[in-house]
Design a protein around this motif. Sequence first.
Motif: not given
Length: 426
Positions: A157-162, A274-288
């Motif tokens: 949900a977070i990644v799609l919003a970003v 900063p929101v996009v950078r945070a989204g990148a972290v969240v996306a990578a965490v989800g993938s991992l």
Amino acid sequence: MVSETSAAGGPGELRRSLGVTDAVLIGLGAMLGAGIFAALAPAARAAGSGLLFGLAVAAVVAYCNATSSARLAARYPASGGTYVYGRERLGEFWGYLAGWCFVVGKTASCAAMALTVGTYAWPGHAHAVAAGAVVALTAVNYRGVQKSALLTRVIVAIVLAVLAAVVVAAALGGGAGPGPGSRTGFSAGGVLQAAGLLFFAFAGYARIATLGEEVRDPARTIPRAIPLALAITVVVYTLVAVAALRTLGANGLAAATAPLSDVVDAAGAGPLTPVVRAGAVVAAVGSLLALILGVSRTTLAMARDRHLPHVLAAVHPRFAVPHRAELAVGAVVAVTAATVDITAAIGFSSFGVLVYYAIANVAAWTLRPSEGRPRRLIPVVGVVGCLVLAFSLPAQSVVTGALVVAFGALVYAVRRRPGPTRAGLA
């Protein structure tokens, strides 16, 4: 084989607790994080203005692989993915080789995603953050797949919003266009190399197949979940790639180290960075998170058959997860993430996973119509596409990948030798 009607499973079996929505979200969690934030810029460097053609080629190959995998997973709803399908349809060696390629390739993927977390979260200490992320997510997986699926819902949900915010910002902002000196031409080789790199972004649907022993009604759930997750991902990738090309141009995207952050900057939406950078972290965490799930399940299946140490075949009596396999995978990934380079990890991973899916397509070809065989053209395009893309990758990735695959085959040959040698290694 585990009964398809069992919800809880017996001793040594995994609990069937995932429905269609959970399975789709696990696939999305794996694909979205891997693709947009890790593979878009290298693909642009390879293909230039032909990036979208590379994306289309990767999507076609991924569709064929997904269709073959879905039909096979419905027929063989057990942990292990193509390791199981290759063994059942082609013979023990091909199943083993698929499992070997998956485990080593996806271990590299795990390291790449962990390093993505570290790069975006704390660039000066990327390796340490990467190792810490692996430890934390291994602990989450250890507590059970339902908790992992719940966390994946939040992450998706977070990644799609970003990503939606990036696309909207690009649409409302100014576009760079091609720009002077931009690479408006492209080569077939560049497009194929881009497709091979972008395939790294699509391979997350394998997580659904490797969780076959934990899905409710797998004959119905898996064939629905895999193409649905892939279709959503293709739409998202296309929108984001178009937005990035429109805003940065082919050269700007190729030169970007954090392309989606650069997109919002160029579009005049700097506060979103900063929101996009945070989204990148969240996306990578989800993938991992999803990657560790898949690798540990294939490790479990190979350990059950003694292609890996049998001690890894244990299932936790309370949490119903392959806890020893998860701990072993987590330890290897943490060490790898603390030492390797992210670009090399992506290329090596792509080679191994493409070989894995080539075997899946050959296995799907052997299905009978009564077993849900796909149209003949699908596995043919799938296997040819996988091999072409694998050998279109950068030379270093091809050489390293081929050597590791050959080493895996040699290990199998040594273990299969009759006499004390095999017994001692089993």
